[in-house]
Design a protein around this motif. Sequence first.
Motif, PDB file in Angstrom:
ATOM      1  N   HIS A  72       0.814  -1.211   0.000  1.00  0.00           N
ATOM      2  CA  HIS A  72       0.000   0.000   0.000  1.00  0.00           C
ATOM      3  C   HIS A  72       0.850   1.264   0.000  1.00  0.00           C
ATOM      4  O   HIS A  72       0.343   2.336  -0.236  1.00  0.00           O
ATOM      5  CB  HIS A  72      -0.890   0.047   1.247  1.00  0.00           C
ATOM      6  N   GLY A  73       2.124   1.139   0.344  1.00  0.00           N
ATOM      7  CA  GLY A  73       3.015   2.291   0.456  1.00  0.00           C
ATOM      8  C   GLY A  73       4.338   1.825   1.036  1.00  0.00           C
ATOM      9  O   GLY A  73       4.722   0.666   0.884  1.00  0.00           O
ATOM     10  N   ILE A  74       5.032   2.708   1.735  1.00  0.00           N
ATOM     11  CA  ILE A  74       6.293   2.336   2.364  1.00  0.00           C
ATOM     12  C   ILE A  74       6.128   2.372   3.874  1.00  0.00           C
ATOM     13  O   ILE A  74       5.241   3.046   4.405  1.00  0.00           O
ATOM     14  CB  ILE A  74       7.451   3.261   1.926  1.00  0.00           C
ATOM     15  N   GLY A  75       7.010   1.645   4.561  1.00  0.00           N
ATOM     16  CA  GLY A  75       6.897   1.609   6.001  1.00  0.00           C
ATOM     17  C   GLY A  75       8.198   1.238   6.686  1.00  0.00           C
ATOM     18  O   GLY A  75       9.157   0.784   6.055  1.00  0.00           O
ATOM     19  N   LEU A  76       8.200   1.429   7.984  1.00  0.00           N
ATOM     20  CA  LEU A  76       9.349   1.158   8.827  1.00  0.00           C
ATOM     21  C   LEU A  76       8.836   0.610  10.149  1.00  0.00           C
ATOM     22  O   LEU A  76       7.855   1.118  10.697  1.00  0.00           O
ATOM     23  CB  LEU A  76      10.120   2.468   9.070  1.00  0.00           C
ATOM     24  N   SER A  77       9.479  -0.452  10.648  1.00  0.00           N
ATOM     25  CA  SER A  77       9.106  -0.974  11.954  1.00  0.00           C
ATOM     26  C   SER A  77      10.369  -1.287  12.748  1.00  0.00           C
ATOM     27  O   SER A  77      11.438  -1.520  12.181  1.00  0.00           O
ATOM     28  CB  SER A  77       8.235  -2.230  11.835  1.00  0.00           C
ATOM     29  N   GLY A  78      10.238  -1.263  14.059  1.00  0.00           N
ATOM     30  CA  GLY A  78      11.350  -1.576  14.939  1.00  0.00           C
ATOM     31  C   GLY A  78      10.875  -2.344  16.153  1.00  0.00           C
ATOM     32  O   GLY A  78       9.752  -2.150  16.620  1.00  0.00           O
ATOM     33  N   GLY A 100       9.485  -9.444  23.114  1.00  0.00           N
ATOM     34  CA  GLY A 100       9.709  -8.009  23.169  1.00  0.00           C
ATOM     35  C   GLY A 100       8.511  -7.208  22.713  1.00  0.00           C
ATOM     36  O   GLY A 100       7.394  -7.727  22.626  1.00  0.00           O
ATOM     37  N   VAL A 101       8.783  -5.955  22.416  1.00  0.00           N
ATOM     38  CA  VAL A 101       7.755  -5.030  21.964  1.00  0.00           C
ATOM     39  C   VAL A 101       8.230  -4.343  20.695  1.00  0.00           C
ATOM     40  O   VAL A 101       9.433  -4.236  20.446  1.00  0.00           O
ATOM     41  CB  VAL A 101       7.412  -3.980  23.041  1.00  0.00           C
ATOM     42  N   GLY A 102       7.281  -3.873  19.906  1.00  0.00           N
ATOM     43  CA  GLY A 102       7.640  -3.214  18.661  1.00  0.00           C
ATOM     44  C   GLY A 102       6.619  -2.181  18.249  1.00  0.00           C
ATOM     45  O   GLY A 102       5.551  -2.061  18.847  1.00  0.00           O
ATOM     46  N   ALA A 103       6.989  -1.443  17.212  1.00  0.00           N
ATOM     47  CA  ALA A 103       6.095  -0.428  16.651  1.00  0.00           C
ATOM     48  C   ALA A 103       6.381  -0.306  15.165  1.00  0.00           C
ATOM     49  O   ALA A 103       7.476  -0.637  14.706  1.00  0.00           O
ATOM     50  CB  ALA A 103       6.302   0.919  17.337  1.00  0.00           C
ATOM     51  N   GLY A 104       5.397   0.152  14.429  1.00  0.00           N
ATOM     52  CA  GLY A 104       5.568   0.336  12.996  1.00  0.00           C
ATOM     53  C   GLY A 104       4.798   1.538  12.491  1.00  0.00           C
ATOM     54  O   GLY A 104       3.778   1.917  13.055  1.00  0.00           O
ATOM     55  N   VAL A 105       5.328   2.141  11.416  1.00  0.00           N
ATOM     56  CA  VAL A 105       4.683   3.274  10.766  1.00  0.00           C
ATOM     57  C   VAL A 105       4.589   2.958   9.281  1.00  0.00           C
ATOM     58  O   VAL A 105       5.587   2.588   8.659  1.00  0.00           O
ATOM     59  CB  VAL A 105       5.486   4.576  10.961  1.00  0.00           C
ATOM     60  N   GLY A 106       3.401   3.083   8.726  1.00  0.00           N
ATOM     61  CA  GLY A 106       3.189   2.891   7.301  1.00  0.00           C
ATOM     62  C   GLY A 106       2.671   4.160   6.665  1.00  0.00           C
ATOM     63  O   GLY A 106       1.795   4.825   7.222  1.00  0.00           O
TER      64      GLY A 106
END
Length: 163
Positions: A72-78, A100-106
């Motif tokens: 759908h687009g570009i994204g980054l997660s950590g 662990g824990v993580g987060a992502g932005v799309g």
Amino acid sequence: MKTVQKHWMLILSQVLLLLVLATAPATAQDRPGQFGIGVGSGTNISGLSLKYNTGLTALQGNIGCYGYYDCHGIGLSGDFLFNMPTFFQHEVLNLAWNAGVGAGVGLHSDDINVAAAFVLGFEVNFNIIPIDLVLEWRPRLNIVSDVDLDIVGFTGHARFYLY
């Protein structure tokens, strides 16, 4: 209102579980190397997978397509992971796990998505060649554009360790 309370109770219970699990850390020898690169999925992201083991903990990231099945687009997660003890060791491979824990932005042309996740991973770490194969259970809470909880989320990684 009760749905929101259930979501926060689920998140709180996962954080408490993570703290309990962190009391039995792994050693650096249980992992195939310190820095790995390959392919994989993170919180709403599929593409390039990177992992940096620091011994007791690890940082994991993904950059690529926003969306698991179509781009759908570009994204980054950590992710911030606790390396847990190996439960099977052999000269060919080790079986281990992490939590662990993580987060992502799309980013999409008309939309932005932000999500948080809990990560519980099963690792196959090869000793002959420095490769890991990982399957993760990743319940995710979408925070921005929609508020949505996905309990049944799975991701995976295949990485080669450079050093």
